[in-house]
Scaffold this active site. Structure first.
Site, PDB file in Angstrom:
ATOM      1  N   GLY A 223       0.947  -1.510   0.508  1.00  0.00           N
ATOM      2  CA  GLY A 223      -0.431  -0.253  -0.425  1.00  0.00           C
ATOM      3  C   GLY A 223       0.651   1.081   0.030  1.00  0.00           C
ATOM      4  O   GLY A 223       0.096   2.301  -0.234  1.00  0.00           O
ATOM      5  N   SER A 271     -10.833  -0.675   4.017  1.00  0.00           N
ATOM      6  CA  SER A 271     -10.161  -1.851   4.271  1.00  0.00           C
ATOM      7  C   SER A 271     -10.543  -1.960   5.431  1.00  0.00           C
ATOM      8  O   SER A 271     -10.764  -1.997   6.374  1.00  0.00           O
ATOM      9  CB  SER A 271      -8.737  -1.266   3.835  1.00  0.00           C
ATOM     10  OG  SER A 271      -8.349  -0.297   3.461  1.00  0.00           O
ATOM     11  N   CYS A 273     -13.811  -4.165   5.544  1.00  0.00           N
ATOM     12  CA  CYS A 273     -14.886  -3.576   5.617  1.00  0.00           C
ATOM     13  C   CYS A 273     -15.730  -4.563   4.916  1.00  0.00           C
ATOM     14  O   CYS A 273     -16.714  -4.284   4.710  1.00  0.00           O
ATOM     15  CB  CYS A 273     -15.315  -2.872   5.271  1.00  0.00           C
ATOM     16  SG  CYS A 273     -15.087  -1.479   7.029  1.00  0.00           S
ATOM     17  N   THR A 276     -13.669  -6.789  -0.662  1.00  0.00           N
ATOM     18  CA  THR A 276     -13.663  -7.754  -1.858  1.00  0.00           C
ATOM     19  C   THR A 276     -14.285  -8.863  -1.197  1.00  0.00           C
ATOM     20  O   THR A 276     -14.895  -9.574  -2.058  1.00  0.00           O
ATOM     21  CB  THR A 276     -11.927  -8.189  -1.340  1.00  0.00           C
ATOM     22  OG1 THR A 276     -11.335  -7.611  -1.675  1.00  0.00           O
ATOM     23  CG2 THR A 276     -11.650  -9.630  -1.969  1.00  0.00           C
ATOM     24  N   ALA A 387      -1.897  -8.840   6.392  1.00  0.00           N
ATOM     25  CA  ALA A 387      -1.428  -9.820   5.009  1.00  0.00           C
ATOM     26  C   ALA A 387      -2.294 -10.205   4.400  1.00  0.00           C
ATOM     27  O   ALA A 387      -3.678  -9.680   4.640  1.00  0.00           O
ATOM     28  CB  ALA A 387      -0.961 -11.600   6.131  1.00  0.00           C
TER      29      ALA A 387
HETATM   30  C1  SPV Z   1      -6.239  -1.035   1.359  1.00  0.00           C
HETATM   31  O1  SPV Z   1      -6.050  -1.073   2.562  1.00  0.00           O
HETATM   32  O2  SPV Z   1      -7.642  -0.742   1.049  1.00  0.00           O
HETATM   33  C2  SPV Z   1      -5.853  -2.034   0.113  1.00  0.00           C
HETATM   34  C3  SPV Z   1      -4.754  -2.314   0.741  1.00  0.00           C
HETATM   35  O3  SPV Z   1      -6.765  -2.378  -0.636  1.00  0.00           O
HETATM   36  S1  SPV Z   1      -3.805  -1.129   0.416  1.00  0.00           S
HETATM   37  O4  SPV Z   1      -2.975  -1.201  -0.915  1.00  0.00           O
HETATM   38  O5  SPV Z   1      -2.728  -0.693   1.573  1.00  0.00           O
HETATM   39  O6  SPV Z   1      -4.422  -0.051   0.073  1.00  0.00           O
HETATM   40 MN    MN Z   2      -8.111  -0.362  -0.938  1.00  0.00          MN
END
Ligand code: SPV
Ligand code: MN
Length: 626
Positions: A223, A271, A273, A276, A387
């Protein structure tokens, strides 16, 4: 001397030739500048050829950033124990003197920060190989697409990008000097014996919106480093704000309705929540799970996934709830696991996986055993809660055929969701576009998760789930969202969902799979094939419709008591939320569109009237839901 000639020795003949094929002096200038500054020992320029992509894959192993697992194509990678999530504090938008993005955006003085990061970058790649890679955000040859160049000394980062993005070398060749490209410079910096970034005190992620450039140094966590992911979002939000399109933290899902029709929804959730898992719902098809560009084309909202892969959270993935991912994660194919537990036989384990936790192995903390504690005395779980796995969506059975459509898919519904234990009902439709953008998108709050550094569980203001990625002031962003749908005859319907509602004893009111029902209900709403009940906060499902859908979709009974418990309007909590959110806009968002306060106030009045009549906790029966 041409830019490439300045670095010809370092490039060697083959790399020189690959770059020379792209007729873009600006690109050459950029590359030459950073080759000279970062001073790598070697350079590898990647075209879209399978040989070049294989080179990156192998380099990640050769450099010790990844190692092979038992299943063919699977590898594992570890980030530093203190480099496991997005680092908000050290991530900043660079602003010139006089530019103010408001208190919610982390900004750095542009002149100061550019000097700071260039000092850190000096000679940082000495002893290392630099990978120069080309990708596009969105499908190639599309109004949506943005070409990108990534410079990185981490084959792990480049490898992720080849799984997550569409190849872009040929696009650069085709576009020549006309490419309006984004630039990313990354260095993992000095590595320790585990090949993780060592100098975390010099971790910097700087986004220069004025120059379409992002710098990321002394970090490896995806991220913070995968340029085209969250870093590109800031550049895209800025560009979109000037050109009238949106870059959103949204999945894109094809929902399969009656008669074989497919209706596309986008959904923005912070993220961890359920974003996906919603994008992966059984029976539906996925276009994307994280980032979408939205444009208005011929009176319709259309969206593309900027990516073609998933950098997904692995915690909690199990064979029952996630059959498709489960299968992919256990089949041969190119997958990178990061910060999971790896056992001696080359297998992986994570929190919430089927089966027992192996007693020992290696993880993000090094050698690991059950009960191990870290330097702060905190017990270390088998895998980090953040992870991840990286895979290309083409490994998934449920990939939607429109994934590469250069026109994108037509969006009929937009969903906002957060981690909210006590306020929002599980699913609700907004009265209209403006009501939805304001009371659902702009008012989104969520309890903090492990995806960012900091204390978990605190309620955070997170408009459109996009706050972390904004590069324009919050008020302006809300205004742009309001304007986006306003002139459309039929804007997408807006919904909210809440998968995390609890009862007074703290028990979740819904099962994980219930979201399969909510999405079918939303699909029917979009087609005007099911009614709804008007409440002070929006339109909620009728009991009979949900009972029917629970039977159809989940083969489950849906008792009236469950409906009442889940859809009871919680007036005090809703009023408190309005007060909280309005206060934030009033005191911290100077450029808030005035209509936001009007719409919030109208909602408050409706809640007060309802309380007068029915009390604090109002069963949906009172509104005619049963
Ligand atoms: C998120 O945290 O919203 C993600 C992973 O999709 S990151 O790439 O860390 O943002
Ligand atoms: Mn994200």
């Amino acid at each position: 001397m041409s830019y490439l000639d300045e670095i010809a020795d370092k490039l060697g003949k083959e790399n020189y030739h690959k770059l020379a094929k792209i007729n873009n002096p600006k690109l050459h200038e950029f590359i030459a500048r950073y080759v000279k500054l970062c001073n790598p020992d070697k350079i590898y320029v990647c075209t879209d050829s399978p040989e070049d992509i294989a080179y990156i894959r192998e380099a990640a192993i050769r450099n010790g950033e990844e190692f092979k697992l038992a299943i063919e194509g699977h590898t594992a990678h570890f980030d530093n124990y203190y480099d496991q999530a997005r680092d908000r504090k050290n991530t900043g938008i660079l602003v010139p003197k006089g530019m103010d993005l408001g208190p919610f955006l982390e900004t750095k003085d542009r002149d100061w920060a550019l000097q700071d990061v260039h000092e850190i970058l000096k000679d940082i790649m000495r002893g290392k190989e630099l990978y120069i890679c080309f990708f596009t955000l969105g499908p190639a040859r599309s109004i949506f697409s943005i070409p990108c160049v990534q410079l990185t000394d981490s084959a792990y980062v480049a490898h992720n990008e080849f799984l997550l993005y569409r190849p872009g070398y040929e696009e650069f060749v085709r576009l020549g000097p006309n490419a309006r490209f984004f630039k990313f410079i990354h260095s993992a910096g000095e590595l320790d014996e585990r090949k993780t970034s060592k100098n975390l005190d010099k971790r910097r992620i700087y986004i220069d919106i004025l120059d379409d450039t992002v710098y990321s140094v002394n970090t490896q966590y995806g991220g913070n480093t995968i340029g085209l992911k969250k870093l590109a979002m800031r550049l895209a939000i800025y560009r979109g704000s000037q050109e009238g399109w949106l870059c959103e933290h949204m999945f894109i899902l094809g929902v399969h309705g009656p008669g074989g029709r497919v209706t596309y929804f986008t959904g923005a959730y912070p993220s961890l929540c359920g974003k996906t898992s919603t994008a992966m719902l059984e029976g539906e098809s996925i276009v994307g799970d994280d980032i979408a560009f939205l444009r208005k084309i011929n009176g319709q909202v259309r969206a593309v996934n900027t990516e073609v892969g998933m950098f997904g959270i692995i915690q909690g993935i199990n064979s029952k709830d996630d059959p498709i991912l489960w299968k992919a994660l256990h089949s041969p194919g190119e997958i990178i696991f990061s910060n999971v537990l790896v056992t001696e036989d080359g297998r992986v384990h994570w929190i919430g996986k089927d089966g027992d936790v192996p007693p020992r192995g290696i993880n993000h903390s090094g050698e690991w055993y059950i009960g191990k504690k870290d330097a702060e005395g905190k017990e270390i779980p088998c895998s980090h809660p953040n992870a991840r796995f990286t895979l290309n969506l083409r490994l998934l059975e449920n990939l939607d055929p429109a994934i590469d459509d250069p026109e994108g898919v037509v969006v009929k519904g937009i969903i906002y969701g957060g981690r909210d234990s006590d306020t929002w009902v599980p699913v609700e439709e907004a009265f209209d576009w403006v009501h939805g953008i304001i009371t659902k998108g702009a008012a989104l709050e969520s309890e903090r998760t492990a995806a960012v550094l900091g204390k978990e569980g605190e309620r955070e203001f997170n408009p459109m789930s996009n706050l972390d990625f904004l590069s324009i002031p919050v008020g302006r962003y809300i205004q742009i969202n309001l304007d986006f749908g306003r002139d459309l005859e039929n804007p997408p319907r807006i919904f909210s969902v809440n998968y995390f509602l609890r009862d007074k004893d703290g028990k979740f009111l819904n099962a994980r799979e219930d979201k399969r029902v909510w999405i079918k209900w939303m699909e029917l709403r979009v087609h005007n094939e099911v009614g709804a009940v008007r409440t002070p906060t929006g339109l909620i499902p009728r009991y009979e419709d949900l009972a029917r859908l629970f039977h159809q979709v989940l083969k489950k009974d849906y008792p009236k008591e469950a409906y009442i418990a889940q859809f009871t309007l919680r007036v005090p909590e809703n009023l408190a939320k309005i007060a909280r959110v309005t206060e934030i806009y009033r005191t911290k968002v100077p450029d808030t569109p005035p209509i936001l306060f009007e719409v919030m106030e109208a909602q408050r009045q409706r809640l007060l009237e309802a309380r007068e009549k029915f009390g604090d906790y109002i069963s949906p029966e009172a509104f005619g839901g049963i």
